[in-house]
Design an enzyme around this catalytic site. Structure first.
Site, PDB file in Angstrom:
ATOM      1  N   LYS A  10       0.868  -1.169   0.000  1.00  0.00           N
ATOM      2  CA  LYS A  10       0.000   0.000   0.000  1.00  0.00           C
ATOM      3  C   LYS A  10       0.914   1.230   0.000  1.00  0.00           C
ATOM      4  O   LYS A  10       1.452   1.613   1.039  1.00  0.00           O
ATOM      5  CB  LYS A  10      -0.907  -0.010   1.228  1.00  0.00           C
ATOM      6  CG  LYS A  10      -2.030   1.054   1.196  1.00  0.00           C
ATOM      7  CD  LYS A  10      -1.558   2.378   1.714  1.00  0.00           C
ATOM      8  CE  LYS A  10      -2.654   3.417   1.691  1.00  0.00           C
ATOM      9  NZ  LYS A  10      -2.110   4.790   1.797  1.00  0.00           N
ATOM     10  N   CYS A  67      13.053  11.009   7.616  1.00  0.00           N
ATOM     11  CA  CYS A  67      12.902  10.651   9.019  1.00  0.00           C
ATOM     12  C   CYS A  67      14.189  10.866   9.802  1.00  0.00           C
ATOM     13  O   CYS A  67      14.151  11.042  11.019  1.00  0.00           O
ATOM     14  CB  CYS A  67      12.439   9.209   9.140  1.00  0.00           C
ATOM     15  SG  CYS A  67      13.484   8.040   8.249  1.00  0.00           S
ATOM     16  N   GLU A 124       9.217   1.651  11.199  1.00  0.00           N
ATOM     17  CA  GLU A 124      10.273   2.667  11.108  1.00  0.00           C
ATOM     18  C   GLU A 124       9.561   4.010  11.093  1.00  0.00           C
ATOM     19  O   GLU A 124       8.907   4.374  10.115  1.00  0.00           O
ATOM     20  CB  GLU A 124      11.115   2.444   9.837  1.00  0.00           C
ATOM     21  CG  GLU A 124      12.435   3.196   9.867  1.00  0.00           C
ATOM     22  CD  GLU A 124      12.329   4.573   9.242  1.00  0.00           C
ATOM     23  OE1 GLU A 124      12.144   5.533  10.026  1.00  0.00           O
ATOM     24  OE2 GLU A 124      12.423   4.685   8.030  1.00  0.00           O
ATOM     25  N   GLU A 156       8.528  16.483  15.409  1.00  0.00           N
ATOM     26  CA  GLU A 156       9.047  16.307  14.057  1.00  0.00           C
ATOM     27  C   GLU A 156       8.327  17.250  13.095  1.00  0.00           C
ATOM     28  O   GLU A 156       7.116  17.167  12.915  1.00  0.00           O
ATOM     29  CB  GLU A 156       8.873  14.862  13.608  1.00  0.00           C
ATOM     30  CG  GLU A 156       9.531  14.573  12.269  1.00  0.00           C
ATOM     31  CD  GLU A 156       9.437  13.117  11.874  1.00  0.00           C
ATOM     32  OE1 GLU A 156      10.428  12.579  11.347  1.00  0.00           O
ATOM     33  OE2 GLU A 156       8.373  12.503  12.091  1.00  0.00           O
TER      34      GLU A 156
END
Length: 492
Positions: A175, A284, A250, A385
């Site tokens: 996906k 990330c 992750e 973040e």
């Protein structure tokens, strides 16, 4: 407008619901393709195809060496089509062509590496404490794997998951992010050329609420591998736990890039700017916190501001462009919100802080490279973040304080240390709680080196030999080599 269908059981499929959605070109700020909007019925068809391929199809009969050969074929096919795949990614996510093409030229190495590793996975013979038994272990594929990928580096991060999963003998349903599905469908068009049997790899496009949830919750899915936000990762982990599914997650990061006074400052400044601005901060492992020793604070800030301020923004397909657009309008708005939050908290704007809208930026979603000083580590700009080109600068005095600041985060994905003292390099690497520590470099990755996070940055590791075991289950076999089993009701 380009037209992208789903890929199920070796064939391209229209959405069963008859719905489509558009995907935008971040540089032009306009739709460029329409993508099939999948639903739970499409997910079920893909998972059923993957289950058949796993249990009864040709894939189930392949030896590990044959699987490895197909993986190497797939690597060759990707290498032959790297430029086209990279161009599709740039059109879809707005990252620099130089970066995306570099990634796609490197991606085949994952399939070569895990293709070679496929027939090197061994069980063991267990020396027993009971006479008359031969006992051994075998490694078996975990089952159907749901792979959910993000929008920032779709095919690179897909390769990190797909290559070890296939090497282990699993089958896969992918996906991709609804913002960047095109390159995954372009890759699916190459599966037949590589020799992959139908159903081994399937792609269902659509949104998280429709496709992602149905995929995670499907009873035939036994393993979920996800890269994305920690909020979504937490929901996936909670859902997977109800059916005892294995997960690899992750997730996010707020990585510190730590510069000591004894570092090569030219190299450190280059590494700091590359760590946060080279990918427009949309990674990330972005080095979004610059921790700099107080004795060189002003000098380093001046150099970082000068270098970041010289970055050329513009068309990501132009090889002279150094900073591209933000991938989505929602993310663009989020980055600008964080800039406002930082200023409201008292951080001092040293560079940028505005929408970039010159003629070189087209109609895209650009934000100037932005640097804040006067940041304390408890500010939101230092703890949350941003996923954009925003750097928070925080001073420190000594190693102890640097390590404390680095670890004062709910994340633990990566960290950088810049120093000329080899002893300090080892000490800091031991003290920092993160999955990766780079010393005198930043953002280096390899198919050979494990990658993943601690704390809220995730569960499990990708890359390296150990990654294949994320997709394998141990089976223990006991064989009685002597007399028949005694009557259990006759005590001797």
């Amino acid at each position: 407008m380009q037209h992208y269908t789903m890929f199920i059981d070796g064939e391209h499929h229209e959405p069963t619901g008859g719905e489509w959605f558009t995907t935008d070109d971040p540089y032009r700020g306009a739709p460029w393709a329409e993508v099939a909007k999948g639903n739970a019925h499409d997910v079920d068809a893909a998972v059923q195809a993957a289950e058949r391929a796993l249990r009864t199809g040709p894939w189930s009969e392949f030896t590990a060496s044959q699987r490895g050969a197909l993986l190497r074929n797939l690597g060759d096919v990707i290498a032959d089509n790297a430029r086209q795949l990279a161009e599709t990614e740039v059109r879809d996510n707005g990252k620099l062509f130089t970066e995306m093409h570099g990634q796609l030229q490197y991606v085949p190495q994952w399939f070569y590496y895990y293709g070679g590793l496929a027939d090197k996975v061994e069980g063991t013979v267990v020396p027993m404490d009971k006479k008359g038994f031969f006992t051994y272990t075998a490694k078996e594929p975990a089952g159907v794997v749901a792979v959910i990928t993000p929008w920032n580096s779709p095919l690179l991060l897909l390769a990190w998951k797909l290559a070890p999963a296939l090497a282990a003998g699993c089958t896969v349903v992918i996906k991709p992010s609804e913002f960047t599905s095109a390159s995954t469908i372009e890759l699916a068009r190459l599966f037949h050329e590589a020799g992959l049997p139908p159903g081994v790899v399937n792609v269902v496009t659509g949104f998280g609420g429709d496709v992602g949830s149905a995929l995670v919750e499907h009873p035939l899915v036994r393993k979920i591998s996800f890269t994305g936000s920690d909020a979504t990762g937490r929901r996936i982990n909670e859902s997977a736990a109800r059916d005892f599914k294995h997960v690899s997650l992750e997730l996010g990061g707020k990585s510190p890039n730590i510069v000591f006074a004894d570092a090569d400052l030219d190299a450190a400044v280059n590494g700091v700017v590359s760590g946060i601005f080279a990918a427009t901060g949309q990674t990330c492992i972005a080095g979004s916190r610059l921790l700099v020793q107080d004795s060189i604070h002003d000098e380093v800030v001046r150099a970082v501001v000068d270098l970041a301020g010289s970055a050329r923004m513009g068309d990501p397909m132009d090889e002279s462009t150094q900073v591209g657009p933000i991938t989505t309008p929602t993310q663009h708005a989020k980055v600008l919100d964080y800039i406002d939050i930082a200023q409201s908290e008292g951080a001092q704007l040293a560079l940028g802080g505005k929408v970039a809208s010159g003629p070189e930026c087209g109609s895209g979603w650009f934000v100037e490279p932005t640097i804040f000083t006067g940041v304390s580590n408890d500010m939101r700009i230092a703890q949350e973040e941003v996923f954009g080109p925003v750097l928070a600068v925080i001073p420190f005095h000594d190693e102890q304080e640097a390590a404390a600041l680095a670890n004062d985060s709910r994340y633990g994905l990566g960290a950088g240390v810049w120093t000329g003292d080899i002893g300090r390099a080892f000490r800091m690497s031991e003290r920092i709680r993160s999955g990766t520590v780079w010393v005198n470099t930043y953002r280096a990755v390899s198919y050979l080196a494990p990658f993943g996070g601690v704390k809220d940055s995730g569960i499990g590791r990708e890359n390296g030999i150990g990654a294949i075991h994320e997709y394998l289950e141990d089976k223990t076999v006991w064989i009685n080599t002597e007399a028949p089993t005694a009557n259990p009701f006759v005590m001797r």
